[in-house]
Every structure is written in structure tokens, then in C-alpha cells.
Design a protein around this motif. Structure first.
Motif, PDB file in Angstrom:
ATOM      1  N   VAL A  16      -1.040 -23.580 -17.799  1.00 22.54           N
ATOM      2  CA  VAL A  16      -1.974 -24.682 -17.553  1.00 22.54           C
ATOM      3  C   VAL A  16      -2.309 -25.355 -18.884  1.00 22.54           C
ATOM      4  O   VAL A  16      -2.989 -24.777 -19.735  1.00 22.54           O
ATOM      5  N   GLU A  17      -1.818 -26.560 -19.059  1.00 23.57           N
ATOM      6  CA  GLU A  17      -2.123 -27.347 -20.252  1.00 23.57           C
ATOM      7  C   GLU A  17      -3.278 -28.282 -19.947  1.00 23.57           C
ATOM      8  O   GLU A  17      -3.466 -28.708 -18.800  1.00 23.57           O
ATOM      9  N   TYR A  18      -4.051 -28.626 -20.962  1.00 25.37           N
ATOM     10  CA  TYR A  18      -5.260 -29.410 -20.727  1.00 25.37           C
ATOM     11  C   TYR A  18      -5.650 -30.166 -21.985  1.00 25.37           C
ATOM     12  O   TYR A  18      -5.113 -29.949 -23.076  1.00 25.37           O
ATOM     13  N   GLU A  19      -6.624 -31.039 -21.822  1.00 30.07           N
ATOM     14  CA  GLU A  19      -7.221 -31.748 -22.949  1.00 30.07           C
ATOM     15  C   GLU A  19      -8.732 -31.522 -22.905  1.00 30.07           C
ATOM     16  O   GLU A  19      -9.340 -31.540 -21.831  1.00 30.07           O
ATOM     17  N   GLN A  20      -9.353 -31.278 -24.048  1.00 29.38           N
ATOM     18  CA  GLN A  20     -10.815 -31.178 -24.127  1.00 29.38           C
ATOM     19  C   GLN A  20     -11.377 -32.561 -24.442  1.00 29.38           C
ATOM     20  O   GLN A  20     -10.977 -33.192 -25.416  1.00 29.38           O
ATOM     21  N   ILE A  21     -12.311 -33.024 -23.603  1.00 29.31           N
ATOM     22  CA  ILE A  21     -12.934 -34.327 -23.820  1.00 29.31           C
ATOM     23  C   ILE A  21     -14.448 -34.165 -23.848  1.00 29.31           C
ATOM     24  O   ILE A  21     -15.056 -33.684 -22.891  1.00 29.31           O
ATOM     25  N   HIS A  22     -15.032 -34.533 -24.958  1.00 29.49           N
ATOM     26  CA  HIS A  22     -16.493 -34.550 -25.111  1.00 29.49           C
ATOM     27  C   HIS A  22     -17.000 -35.756 -24.327  1.00 29.49           C
ATOM     28  O   HIS A  22     -16.691 -36.889 -24.656  1.00 29.49           O
ATOM     29  N   ILE A  23     -17.796 -35.514 -23.272  1.00 30.35           N
ATOM     30  CA  ILE A  23     -18.146 -36.596 -22.351  1.00 30.35           C
ATOM     31  C   ILE A  23     -19.607 -37.043 -22.453  1.00 30.35           C
ATOM     32  O   ILE A  23     -19.957 -38.158 -22.075  1.00 30.35           O
TER      33      ILE A  23
END
Length: 317
Positions: free
Chosen positions: A111-118
Motif C-alpha cells: 500500500v503506497e500513499y502520500e501524507q498531506i497536511h490538511i
């Protein structure tokens, strides 16, 4: 200046969403269709603190993309990552950064992902509105109350000048990122906490517990204070530089220390390969400031927003 509370906005959004559902079920097809014709289901889960943001993003997105179903669960940050890292969800809401062991599970499962500060948030320590003695507590006093093996069960144990009032505690469960963050900055170690309090992954349980007991105390995201105005009182916290009340302004400026934090979303790479998934992420980030303000969170700074926008652009590639 805010002209609409989160509760009011959410009601309006839900009414709008209900109108689209009704149109989709029994309309004559003359309601303008479903935006760009996207369809599918997007599954979100995780932090109950981030949930109001994701719910707002989902509901406003579905106003134009009514054939896209976006679901938002609240298993807590840790519980959300458990589902996300085995592919059960498409996006994980998190009130802390992903842990190393969680990232390792994601990697092992492909599982690949991106961290996004929202958005940004402050944790509020709350008491009953009739509590007129604890207007400000130091970090050390909070640690005395919440630390592992603490036996404090009366307000006089915190300060001899406080009344002889039984102290009952409410807070998030151990799967919550709020629990992780609070215990880290207050007790000095993530997960270090007394266990004889009433935990729940649903922050509304803490609202009910504290609002129903004069001697109660709890903690959760700042937004829940403003959502429940009159039922609770947020106390000021002295992190070493004097008493500071939790507010949008003090969280944004960093004055409200140490109980300020970033909030994250983790979209999977597979979600962004889907047209509706990418459209949802663009909508979420492009409208993050309005969503955060109306949901009573602290919007991203210009610099933080640019980083989030760049992350979405990267995912497009």
C-alpha cells in the motif's frame, strides 16, 4: 469573522446532500446530472478529529459529483491505519503522523500513499461550565492528573485551594491520535496514561460525560468545544509562558503550547489512479481553507497549503 458555525454548515450540507440523493433516486434527469459524470465509492476511515473535515469535503464534493459515494468512518487514527494498510480503505484520516510500524505494514502489504497536511488543530482540556475554580492548569498539573498510575480523584489533590469535588475523567481511547499526542506532550511519553478513566473513540461521549458532571474533565480536538458551546468550558493551559486559552488565533500563532498539532490525510496511490479519487483529492485540498474555517479548525498557512497543493500535483504525475 465566521458567520456560520460547523453545526449550521453541516446541517446545510446534509440538506443539500439529501436533495441530491432524492434527485438521484426519483428525479426526472433534469437536475443537471452528476457533474463530470464520475462514479464510484471512496472509503475513508480514521481519526474522529479529522472526520468533520473529511465529512465536509465529501458532502460538498458530492453536491456536484452525486454519483460518487464517499463514506467516512471513525475508528481512531490507529484503527484507521490498521484498515488502510491492508487495503480496506482508500484514505486514512490521522491526527498524528503515521508510525514506523504502521508504515512497515503498509509497505509489506504493497500500500503506497502520500501524507498531506490538511489543517491545524489544538487539543482542548474541558471541564463543566459550573467549574469556576480551574480556569488555568499548568502542564505539570495536567500530568499529575493524567499520568500513568495517578491516583488523583479529587480536585483538592490537584490544588489544595480547589473544592472538595470528585474528579471524573473522560477522553479518547488508545487507538486515537488525540490520545497519542496528548500523552506525549503532557505525560512525556506516547501512550503513557492512567487507565481508570472513561475512554471512547467517539468524542461525543466525552462531551456527554463532562457536560453531565460538575467535577468532570476531558480532552479532545478544539472543534468539539465550539460545536458544543455552553455545554463545556475549555480551560487555559500554562505551558511555561503563562496561561493561554485555546483558539484559532493561538493555535495558528503557536502560543497555545504544547497542545497544538497538524492534522493529516493519507490517500493511497490506488485511489489517485482513479479519476474520481483524484478529483476528490483536488477538491479537498483546493477547498481546505474554507472547509477548515467553517468546521472550526485552523486553516493551513500559505506555506503549508503550497506543500499540500504540490503533493496533489505530484500524485497526478
Amino acid at each position: 469573522m465566521r458567520t456560520m458555525t460547523w453545526k449550521t454548515m453541516r446541517g446545510a450540507i446534509l440538506l443539500g446532500g439529501a436533495a441530491f440523493v432524492a434527485a438521484g433516486c426519483g428525479g426526472d434527469g433534469n437536475d443537471g446530472g452528476s457533474g463530470s459524470g464520475l462514479s464510484g465509492t471512496i472509503r475513508l476511515d480514521g481519526s474522529s478529529t479529522v472526520a468533520p473535515l473529511s465529512e465536509a469535503a465529501a458532502e460538498t464534493f458530492q453536491e456536484t459529483e452525486s454519483d460518487v459515494r464517499v463514506t467516512v468512518g471513525t475508528s481512531g487514527t490507529g484503527g484507521g491505519f490498521e484498515k488502510f494498510c491492508v487495503g480496506e480503505t482508500d484514505l486514512s484520516n490521522a491526527s498524528r503522523a503515521i508510525k514506523e510500524d504502521e508504515a512497515e505494514i503498509c509497505e509489506a502489504e504493497g500500500v503506497e500513499y502520500e501524507q498531506i497536511h490538511i489543517a491545524n488543530d489544538g487539543l482542548a482540556v474541558v471541564v463543566h461550565p459550573d467549574n469556576d475554580w480551574a480556569s488555568c492548569l499548568t502542564v505539570e498539573q495536567l500530568k499529575t492528573i493524567w499520568d500513568r498510575d495517578s491516583k488523583v480523584d479529587n480536585w483538592q489533590d490537584v490544588d489544595p485551594d480547589f473544592p472538595d469535588e470528585k474528579l471524573e475523567l473522560f477522553g479518547p481511547g488508545t487507538d486515537s491520535g488525540t490520545f497519542d499526542y496528548f500523552t506525549d506532550v503532557i505525560n512525556g511519553e506516547e501512550g503513557r496514561s492512567r487507565t481508570d478513566y472513561q475512554p471512547s473513540e467517539d468524542d461525543n461521549i466525552t462531551v456527554q460525560g463532562v457536560s453531565g458532571n460538575t467535577g468532570a474533565m476531558g480532552y479532545f480536538g478544539l472543534s468539539y468545544v465550539e460545536q458544543n458551546e455552553g455545554k463545556l468550558k475549555a480551560i487555559e493551559v500554562d505551558g511555561g509562558d503563562g496561561c493561554v486559552a485555546p483558539s484559532v488565533e493561538t493555535v495558528q500563532s503557536g502560543e497555545y503550547a504544547p497542545l497544538s498539532r497538524p492534522l493529516f490525510i493519507y490517500p493511497s496511490a490506488k485511489l489517485l489512479e482513479r479519476e474520481e479519487g483524484l478529483a476528490f483529492m483536488e477538491h479537498y485540498v483546493d477547498n481546505s481553507a474554507a472547509i477548515a474555517e467553517q468546521a472550526l479548525y485552523v486553516p493551513l498557512t500559505d506555506e503549508q497549503l503550497k506543500i499540500a497543493e504540490d503533493a496533489v500535483e505530484k500524485l497526478k504525475g
